[in-house]
Design a protein around this motif. Structure first.
Motif, mmCIF file in Angstrom:
data_model
loop_
_atom_site.group_PDB
_atom_site.id
_atom_site.type_symbol
_atom_site.label_atom_id
_atom_site.label_comp_id
_atom_site.label_asym_id
_atom_site.label_seq_id
_atom_site.Cartn_x
_atom_site.Cartn_y
_atom_site.Cartn_z
ATOM 1 N N ARG A 574 0.902 -1.256 -0.249
ATOM 2 C CA ARG A 574 -0.091 -0.040 -0.004
ATOM 3 C C ARG A 574 1.040 1.565 -0.009
ATOM 4 O O ARG A 574 1.801 0.800 0.921
ATOM 5 C CB ARG A 574 -0.830 0.241 1.106
ATOM 6 N N TRP A 578 -3.349 3.963 -2.541
ATOM 7 C CA TRP A 578 -3.425 3.203 -3.721
ATOM 8 C C TRP A 578 -3.077 1.667 -2.942
ATOM 9 O O TRP A 578 -1.807 1.832 -1.997
ATOM 10 C CB TRP A 578 -2.498 2.991 -4.473
ATOM 11 N N LEU A 580 -1.906 -2.437 -4.041
ATOM 12 C CA LEU A 580 -1.619 -3.116 -5.233
ATOM 13 C C LEU A 580 -1.070 -4.063 -5.146
ATOM 14 O O LEU A 580 0.084 -4.697 -3.788
ATOM 15 C CB LEU A 580 -0.321 -2.557 -5.905
ATOM 16 N N GLY A 616 -5.668 -4.360 -7.540
ATOM 17 C CA GLY A 616 -4.927 -2.890 -7.171
ATOM 18 C C GLY A 616 -6.559 -2.357 -6.689
ATOM 19 O O GLY A 616 -7.897 -2.442 -6.995
ATOM 20 N N TYR A 618 -8.447 1.728 -5.371
ATOM 21 C CA TYR A 618 -7.992 2.854 -4.615
ATOM 22 C C TYR A 618 -8.756 3.927 -3.944
ATOM 23 O O TYR A 618 -10.066 3.918 -4.198
ATOM 24 C CB TYR A 618 -8.179 3.937 -6.191
#
Length: 714
Positions: A574, A578, A580, A616, A618
């Protein structure tokens, strides 16, 4: 009422609890999750290698928290295939229990599953509404189980009292499935020494496939009582029932792979007027006593009991005889004909009882620190089955798959009953050789007593086996929070020739020689945290060799071995808003030294050559805290037949989800979730298991499914 139910109820209703159970702290392994949202559990109890950070442990073990499971739309154990590249399908159908494969080996539903660290039968569907997390150990299963298939283990941890919890949720999807659940917990007493947690859920079940309507229910209680700062008593029990018709898989057409677009993705061959649902009822619970003996030593004693009852029904497609070519196909005939059988097995009862005692502590010998762990596990497992129906009903054609055939319900086929008593003694030592070097040594001694007999009294077989499974590892910390490791271990399996109802082998029911697998692993793991950046990553090579059991002539026997070599990797991080993450597995699986013509050097059936799982997310505020997430699941080609002449194409699926948290007050809020599985409505055969004596089944990827849910915390 069973002894376990009486014990659990007496404890649950005389107490409340304390925060998250400290009983797990002695046997936990920090670990990483495999989803970008980074809502991961810090520890996993399944490996039992001590209380160090994940990067220090010489195994691959993942923990998936309940919040992560909700965000990624996981509703059953089979859905773990979307979270970890090393976990793939191995005959996962609607309405039936789950089959998972880890590193290309199908886990044994009788030996490779744990609940609260104790063995349970996975010949049922486990509810997840009361599970705090799911754990997957990839590697030498002999580390935790004396008898089990190689590849790994799956463990389920239940929700425990952890203070004030008031939560209710509802969900609905576009296939017509709807569910509601509540989660309530609190602490009581002058010092909060008592705690209680209650979970309940009901669901109307349905899918896009025809004839899959059903229902499920769950009630679960968990409590704990802190008698003193050094003594903790915990108890929990769950009761669930589920009723839903299962899905019959499609098949090859002769020896040809049909197009996934050639048949309706709603098709369910288990759709006769007399088709009945699979009904599964289960009551499972544990009682645990944790005692801190002094600053370095403590003991944990856990008793668990599982009662399962199943009515297993299916209009069962299996094989076809083609008179024109005088050939029997373990698939549909070239003209689309497929034999259908009326299968019924009512009032199946399974019982598992386990008692485990653990002693762990720290000593210093020859100037080196030793973390010792000793355990004794005693397990009893038994089945009580009745004669079954497995009768030819007629032949249908795939051009008219819902043509009505006559029922054939005569319950005249014998069933195999089995009783097992297992005693396992294990010892494990973690040695700090030097500031940068750590060694792990372990040995598990298992004594297995098994008795099996047909319901008609035939094939009365008794056997006693003694098994030893060693394990060792060495770790080197060569950079800050970065360790390279090498490990080696053995696993054991005890198998009997199958007593299948269709075309049984001559030695059906006979116990085979012990199957000893060997596994080696070389890897590196690391963790980095600085400010808003938190990253964990790892890579490893594995090599597994395991005897292969196959039907040669008319007898089921050891036929050479299978060697699975592969590379795995994960990256989880992280960075501010974000998240991922991802995991990959590339595997080279090979059959060796087979007595069958044209098999040696070929790949095993239904093992994808690669798997890639990416995620992913956000997060932003608009005006609620909102997280959007995308998950990509890719699996490579896999062989459909033993001779490696037919292969499933690779496929890629994309799942999308949105989570928004609406804060109402300090303790009140609503979490809104919207999820879409198979967002682009991909058409593909997702797996091709070879089951029940050699028949090939094909399972379609379900069509796009949209789910909306709301969780209210108050």
């Amino acid at each position: 009422m069973s002894p376990l139910a009486a014990a659990v109820c007496s404890v649950c209703f005389s107490m409340g609890a304390q925060a998250q159970s400290t009983a797990d702290e002695a046997s936990i392994l920090p670990s990483v999750g495999v989803t970008a949202a980074v809502k991961r559990q810090a520890k996993a109890s399944i490996a039992g290698l001590g209380d160090g950070p994940a990067w220090q442990q010489p195994v691959q073990a993942q923990t998936f928290s309940q919040e992560m499971l909700k965000d990624t739309q996981v509703t059953r154990l089979a859905d773990l295939t979307k979270l970890d590249a090393s976990v793939t399908d191995s005959y996962n159908s609607v309405g039936y229990w789950d089959y998972l494969s880890v590193r290309g080996f199908t886990l044994d539903n009788g030996y490779n599953y744990r609940r609260e660290g104790l063995p349970v039968s996975a010949e049922t569907r486990f509810p997840l509404e009361n599970k705090a997390s799911l754990e997957v150990l990839k590697g030498t299963s002999g580390l935790q189980s004396g008898v089990s298939a190689p590849g790994g283990l799956v463990n389920m941890l239940v929700k425990r009292p952890e203070g004030r919890v008031r939560s209710a949720g509802v969900s609905l999807d576009n296939a017509g499935e709807a569910s509601a659940q509540i989660d309530w917990g609190d602490r009581f007493g002058l010092q909060g020494e008592f705690g209680l947690r209650v979970n309940a859920a009901v669901a109307k079940l349905n899918t896009h496939f025809d004839n899959t309507e059903g229902h499920s229910r769950l009630l679960a209680l968990a409590g704990d009582w802190r008698l003193s700062p050094n003594t903790l008593i915990e108890a929990e029990i769950e009761h669930s029932d589920r009723s839903q018709p299962t899905l019959a898989g499609m098949s090859l057409i002769g020896t040809a792979l049909p197009s996934a677009r050639a048949y309706s993705r709603h098709l369910n061959l288990n759709n006769q007027p007399w088709s009945q649902p699979v009904e599964m009822t289960g009551t499972t619970g544990t009682v645990r006593w944790t005692q801190k003996l002094d600053a370095s030593w403590r003991s944990v004693v856990t008793y668990g009991e599982q009662h399962l009852r199943t009515n297993d029904h299916m209009a069962f497609p299996y094989g076809c005889y083609d008179a024109g070519s005088d050939t029997y196909f373990y698939a549909a005939c070239p003209n689309g004909d497929l034999d259908l059988y009326d299968y019924r097995s009512d009032n199946e009862k399974r019982l598992m009882r386990s008692l485990k005692g653990e002693l762990s502590g720290v000593v210093t010998l020859a100037g080196m620190r030793h973390e010792l762990r000793m355990a004794l596990l005693r397990s009893l497992y038994g089945t009580d089955l009745k004669p079954q129906a497995y009768n030819y009903s007629g032949t249908l054609n795939l051009a008219n798959p819902y043509a009505a055939l006559p029922a054939a319900p005569d319950m005249g086929a014998p069933s195999p009953n089995r009783w097992e008593r297992t005693t396992e003694l294990s010892i494990q030592d973690t040695v700090q050789l030097a500031p940068s070097w750590t060694a792990w040594l372990g040995m598990r001694h298992t004594r297995l007593n098994r008795h099996s007999v047909e319901t008609d009294g035939d094939k009365d077989i008794r056997i006693e086996q003694t098994l030893n499974t060693p394990w060792a590892a060495l770790g080197w910390t060569f950079a800050p929070k970065t360790q390279a490791y090498v490990s080696w271990g053995e696993g054991m399996e005890s198998k009997a020739a199958p007593r299948r109802l269709s075309n049984p082998p001559d030695n059906a029911g006979q116990i085979l020689p012990t199957l000893k697998s060997r596994q080696a692993e070389l890897g590196v793991k690391s963790q980095y945290a600085q400010g808003s950046v938190n990253v964990q990553w790892g890579a490893n090579l594995f090599d597994i060799r395991r005897p292969y059991v196959e039907e040669v002539g008319n007898a089921y026997q050891i036929d050479g071995d299978a060697r699975h070599r592969g590379v795995e990797g994960f990256w989880q991080g992280r960075m501010g808003a974000w998240g991922l993450g991802g995991s990959v597995m590339f595997i080279n699986a090979e059959r060796r030294r087979s007595q069958l013509d044209g098999v040696s050097g070929k790949d095993p059936v239904n093992v994808p050559e690669r798997a890639i799982k990416l995620s992913g997310s956000y997060s932003f505020r608009a005006p609620w805290v909102t997280t959007v997430q995308a998950d990509v699941v890719h699996e490579g080609q896999r062989w459909v037949d033993v001779a490696n002449t037919v292969r499933l194409p690779s496929w890629t699926r994309v799942d999308l989800s949105v989570r928004a948290v609406q804060t109402l007050s300090a303790q009140r809020g609503i979490t809104w979730r919207l999820g879409m599985v198979n967002a682009f409505n991909k058409r593909a055969w997702r797996e091709a298991p070879l089951m029940f004596g050699g028949h090939t089944y094909l399972f379609q990827m379900p069509e796009r499914t949209l789910t909306a849910s709301a969780q209210i915390d108050f």
